[in-house]
Scaffold this motif. Structure first.
Motif, PDB file in Angstrom:
ATOM      1  N   ALA A  32       0.835  -1.207   0.000  1.00  0.00           N
ATOM      2  CA  ALA A  32       0.000   0.000   0.000  1.00  0.00           C
ATOM      3  C   ALA A  32       0.868   1.255   0.000  1.00  0.00           C
ATOM      4  N   THR A  84      -6.599   6.942   0.239  1.00  0.00           N
ATOM      5  CA  THR A  84      -6.706   5.487   0.096  1.00  0.00           C
ATOM      6  C   THR A  84      -5.671   4.798   0.972  1.00  0.00           C
ATOM      7  N   THR A  88      -6.483   2.420   4.112  1.00  0.00           N
ATOM      8  CA  THR A  88      -6.063   1.030   3.933  1.00  0.00           C
ATOM      9  C   THR A  88      -5.169   0.555   5.058  1.00  0.00           C
TER      10      THR A  88
END
Length: 107
Positions: A32, A84, A88
Motif C-alpha cells: 500500500a 486510500t 487502507t
C-alpha cells in the motif's frame, strides 16, 4: 521565471513520519505504501517521498517527505492516493503514526 526563482529560495517542508506496523501486516503495508509513494512523487511541489524500513526492527518504518511549501503538504493530504493509503493501512498499525517536522539546513 521570477516566481519559480522565489519558490526555489523558500525552505522546503520536511516531515519524518514514524510508523509501527503489526508483524502480520508488514507486506501489505509495504504494498500500500509503495502505491502511495509512486503517486506522491508525481505531485506538484513534492521534492522527496521515501519509504524506509528499519533493518533491525522490520515492523518500524519512516516516511521521509519533503515538499516545497506547506500548501503542497496540504494538497498531498487531499489526494485520492493518500486518502486510500491512510484508510487502507489504519488497522495495520500497531500504534498511531507520528509525524515529526524537521528543519532543513542543507537539502
Amino acid at each position: 521565471f521570477f516566481s519559480r526563482y522565489i519558490i526555489s529560495l523558500a525552505m522546503p517542508v520536511c516531515t519524518l513520519v514514524h510508523v509501527w506496523v503489526k508483524p502480520e501486516n508488514v507486506e501489505a503495508f509495504m504494498a500500500a505504501s509503495r502505491a502511495n509513494h509512486e503517486n506522491s512523487i508525481k505531485e506538484p511541489g513534492n521534492l522527496r517521498f521515501d519509504l524506509l524500513q528499519d533493518p533491525e526492527e522490520p515492523t518500524k518504518f519512516i516516511f521521509y517527505e519533503m515538499y516545497e511549501t506547506e500548501e503542497a503538504v496540504a494538497a498531498h493530504k487531499q489526494t485520492a492516493h493518500y486518502q486510500t493509503w491512510r484508510d487502507t493501512v489504519a488497522d495495520m498499525m500497531a500504534q498511531p503514526r507520528k509525524g515529526q517536522k524537521m528543519t532543513v539546513h542543507a537539502p
